[in-house]
Design an enzyme around this catalytic site. Structure first.
Site, PDB file in Angstrom:
ATOM      1  N   PHE A 125       8.621  42.423  25.460  1.00 52.36           N
ATOM      2  CA  PHE A 125       9.839  42.105  26.194  1.00 52.36           C
ATOM      3  C   PHE A 125      10.580  40.944  25.536  1.00 52.36           C
ATOM      4  CE2 PHE A 125      12.794  41.021  29.199  1.00 52.36           C
ATOM      5  CZ  PHE A 125      12.520  39.850  29.854  1.00 52.36           C
ATOM      6  N   GLN A 131      16.084  40.036  20.409  1.00 50.95           N
ATOM      7  CA  GLN A 131      16.914  40.914  19.611  1.00 50.95           C
ATOM      8  C   GLN A 131      18.273  41.087  20.269  1.00 50.95           C
ATOM      9  OE1 GLN A 131      15.031  44.607  19.011  1.00 50.95           O
ATOM     10  NE2 GLN A 131      15.388  44.594  16.825  1.00 50.95           N
ATOM     11  N   HIS A 424      61.284  39.612  59.554  1.00 54.09           N
ATOM     12  CA  HIS A 424      60.127  38.758  59.298  1.00 54.09           C
ATOM     13  C   HIS A 424      60.442  37.731  58.190  1.00 54.09           C
ATOM     14  CE1 HIS A 424      55.629  38.158  58.871  1.00 54.09           C
ATOM     15  NE2 HIS A 424      56.050  37.706  57.697  1.00 54.09           N
ATOM     16  N   GLU A 425      60.927  38.229  57.070  1.00 53.77           N
ATOM     17  CA  GLU A 425      61.232  37.322  55.953  1.00 53.77           C
ATOM     18  C   GLU A 425      62.385  36.386  56.301  1.00 53.77           C
ATOM     19  OE1 GLU A 425      59.212  36.949  53.576  1.00 53.77           O
ATOM     20  OE2 GLU A 425      58.028  38.742  54.037  1.00 53.77           O
ATOM     21  N   HIS A 428      61.018  33.415  58.105  1.00 51.91           N
ATOM     22  CA  HIS A 428      60.464  32.423  57.176  1.00 51.91           C
ATOM     23  C   HIS A 428      61.594  31.629  56.525  1.00 51.91           C
ATOM     24  CE1 HIS A 428      56.321  33.676  57.250  1.00 51.91           C
ATOM     25  NE2 HIS A 428      56.527  34.853  56.694  1.00 51.91           N
ATOM     26  N   ASP A 501      49.907  35.185  57.002  1.00 57.81           N
ATOM     27  CA  ASP A 501      50.650  34.004  57.453  1.00 57.81           C
ATOM     28  C   ASP A 501      49.825  33.216  58.465  1.00 57.81           C
ATOM     29  OD1 ASP A 501      52.833  34.731  55.961  1.00 57.81           O
ATOM     30  OD2 ASP A 501      53.841  35.756  57.610  1.00 57.81           O
TER      31      ASP A 501
HETATM   32 ZN    ZN Z   1      55.179  36.410  56.292  1.00 53.26          ZN
END
Ligand code: ZN
Ligand code: ADP
Ligand code: MG
Length: 603
Positions: A125, A131, A424-425, A428, A501
């Protein structure tokens, strides 16, 4: 690790097979010659028995009898009562010898063969392993300890400090090392002591390897490099001998630089791993320390090492006379980013409209490697369109690809989904714009990204900050919640789209309470010391640092922060409800709007 695991499995299965064969053949042998009492009676009656050797067990009358036949054969009989057998033999006039059962030599009969077997397999082994480790090299079987260090001397190492952008202070710190390597005599003459080891520490991709190479290039000395991870898979003793070879070679070529990349792979704090120590690693580390202690201060070898986890290093390597100089290499600031972009834009023809300064401003947190990748992606975009130069739009596309995953315009999304994403965006974005310490908004988009986000709102940081204030963190939380709030206001229902988020907001609130001491009820105490699970072994042994009572209080404080932010954010968005509608409308129209278009909506 994996390779070793497989090797050990192989050894174990070979051993099992060998043992089974051994056991099987010995029972076979016994089965062949053993006879029953009835059979024995028959042989006795026919007068075929010439003699019997009885081996009697010591305390009980049982034993075994070796029966010799007149035709030269033999049989084995298990005897339940030796006295009965003796009577039978005497009656028939057969000669017999009575002996005690010889004490079995367990060592000779079973342990020794097993040991030899294991030893042999182990040797095989080990050879295989060596090797493997040599694969790619000459492949000579016994050539265990040859250093795999790569050396590059003067001429072919063309990287100099000019190629390292930003990192001004780091380069200044390293200048004396360059001077020393160029002319060691100048320093030794006046008895100056030059650091033996320099540890470069910082996140991946910030240019540590580049910096080490540049020092060698700048001083025009040989550069020997080896990576700590190369040692990890090696067989016992190989790592240490590699280290020895490496330093021997370096001494012959002094002045020079020995660079050990990813040193944390070998120089982890000793005795903290799970499941026993890693002998090989420790030996390698010890050898490294021995070598570093072994050569004189001004022999002209500078050992440089790089790591992104200085906190997990064995303190022994930081002792004086070893890596006594530590240089932190951090992610670049705005100016640094611009310089790095300039370096990597050198061989790429840029269109007139490319504004590297602006690119630098939108890439806060990008490392040198990220920026190099960004420009490369931009060049690929340009090449795909058969253009011979890179324009700003290419960089923007590349930015979205490397930063957020590539845009997928082709994915079909329903109108309802689109409307939800737009609101949604917009939620933000409004908070980014209105709140004083975050934003302003750079891009708002409802084009889905490759990473599963339905859209994104990207702020443009105006300055790099060393730390965040409490107010700023609250505003970040509010911005994160803005998407969900807008959905709630408009649709009277909420979606699963806000999960990341919510996670982000919760994590930030938790840090405020447990790490930054920003909540009144908990006070200025750090309850958060899980250092990213490096010391699993050590942590398991430790009890949690606080009581259930405190845990409950922490949870309540986190909820208080989130609830407060939620209410405030909702109020703010409601104040700008008309903008919310207008920006969502514009988003649905154009799919992506920029800062000017967005800010024009606030009038
Ligand atoms: Zn978001
Ligand atoms: P580290 O060793 O810190 O992980 P590298 O030195 O391997 O990082 O950097 C990877 C690549 O990123 C470099 O080859 C280079 O192209 C680019 N890079 C990183 N930092 C810089 C920098 N300060 N100036 C120029 N290029 C850089
Ligand atoms: Mg590196």
């Amino acid at each position: 690790m994996n390779k070793n695991g497989r090797g050990i499995n192989l050894v174990i299965s070979l051993l099992l097979v060998a043992m089974m064969l051994f056991w099987f053949s010995s029972t076979l042998r016994r089965m062949e010659s053993t006879c029953t009492q009835a059979e024995f009676d028959r042989i006795m009656d026919s007068g075929e028995v010439s003699g019997v050797l009885i081996e009697q067990n010591r305390e009980v009358p049982t034993g075994s009898a070796h029966i010799n036949l007149k035709d030269g054969g033999d049989r084995l009989l298990n005897v339940t009562d030796v006295n009965v057998l003796i009577e039978q033999l005497e009656a028939a006039g057969v000669e017999y010898i009575l002996e005690d059962v010889p004490a079995e030599n367990v060592f000779l009969t079973s342990i020794l063969p097993a040991l030899i077997l294991v030893g042999g397999l182990f040797l095989i082994f080990m050879m295989m392993n060596a090797q493997n480790a040599q694969a790619g090299g000459g492949g000579k079987m016994m050539n265990f300890g040859k250093s795999r260090a790569r050396m590059s001397v003067g001429g072919d190492n063309k990287i100099t400090l000019k190629d390292v952008a930003g990192l001004k202070e780091e380069k200044e710190d390293l200048q004396e090392i360059v001077d020393f390597l160029r002319d060691p005599a100048k320093f030794t003459r006046v008895g100056a002591r030059i650091p033996k080891g320099v540890l470069l520490e910082g996140p991946p991709g910030t240019g540590k390897t580049l910096l080490a190479k540049a020092i060698a290039g700048e001083a025009n000395v040989p550069f020997f490099s080896i990576s700590g991870s190369d040692f990890v898979e090696m067989f016992v003793g190989v790592g240490a001998s590699r280290v020895r070879d490496l330093f021997e070679e370096a001494k012959k070529n002094a002045p020079c630089i020995v660079f050990i990349d990813e040193i944390d792979a070998v120089a982890r704090r000793r005795g903290t791993g799970m499941g026993g120590g890693h002998d090989e690693r420790e030996q390698t580390l010890n050898q490294m320390l021995v070598e570093m202690d072994g050569f004189g201060v001004n022999e002209g070898i500078i050992v440089m090492a790089a790591t992104n986890r200085v906190d997990i290093l064995d303190p022994a390597i930081l002792r004086p006379g070893r890596f006594d100089r530590k240089i932190s290499v951090g992610a670049p600031d705005v100016g640094g980013r611009e310089d790095i972009l300039k370096v990597h834009a050198k061989n790429k023809p840029l269109a007139e409209d490319v504004d590297l300064k602006q690119v630098a401003q939108t890439t806060a947190g990008f490392t040198g490697a990220d920026l190099e990748n960004l420009l490369n992606e931009a060049a690929i975009v340009a090449a795909k369109q058969d253009r011979a130069f890179v324009c700003q739009q290419d960089i923007q596309k590349a930015f979205i690809k490397v930063g957020i995953g590539s845009e997928k315009k082709s994915r079909v999304i329903s109108d309802k989904e689109k409307r939800i994403t737009a609101y949604h965006e917009a939620g933000h974005a409004i908070l980014f714009h209105v709140l004083p310490d975050v934003g302003p908004v750079y891009t708002v988009s409802i084009i889905p990204t490759g990473l599963g986000a339905a859209g994104y709102t990207m702020p443009l940081p105006e300055r790099d900050e060393m730390f965040m204030t409490r107010g700023q963190m609250m505003q970040e939380i509010m911005v994160s919640l803005g998407g969900r709030i807008a959905e709630e206001i408009i649709f009277d229902d909420i979606t699963t789209g806000a999960s990341s988020d919510i996670k982000k907001a919760t994590q930030l609130a938790k840090k405020m309470v447990t790490r930054f001491g920003m909540s009144e009820n908990i006070g200025v105490i750090c309850y958060d010391d899980d250092d990213e699970e490096v010391f699993i072994g050590r942590d398991l042994a430790h009890a949690k640092g606080h009581s259930e009572l405190v845990s409950g209080e922490i949870d309540r404080e986190i909820k208080r922060i989130i609830d407060g932010c939620y209410a405030k954010a909702k109020e703010t968005i409601l104040q700008h409800e008309s903008v919310l509608h207008k920006s969502a409308q514009l988003l649905l129209e154009k799919e992506r709007i920029n800062r000017t278009e967005f800010e024009a909506l606030f009038v």
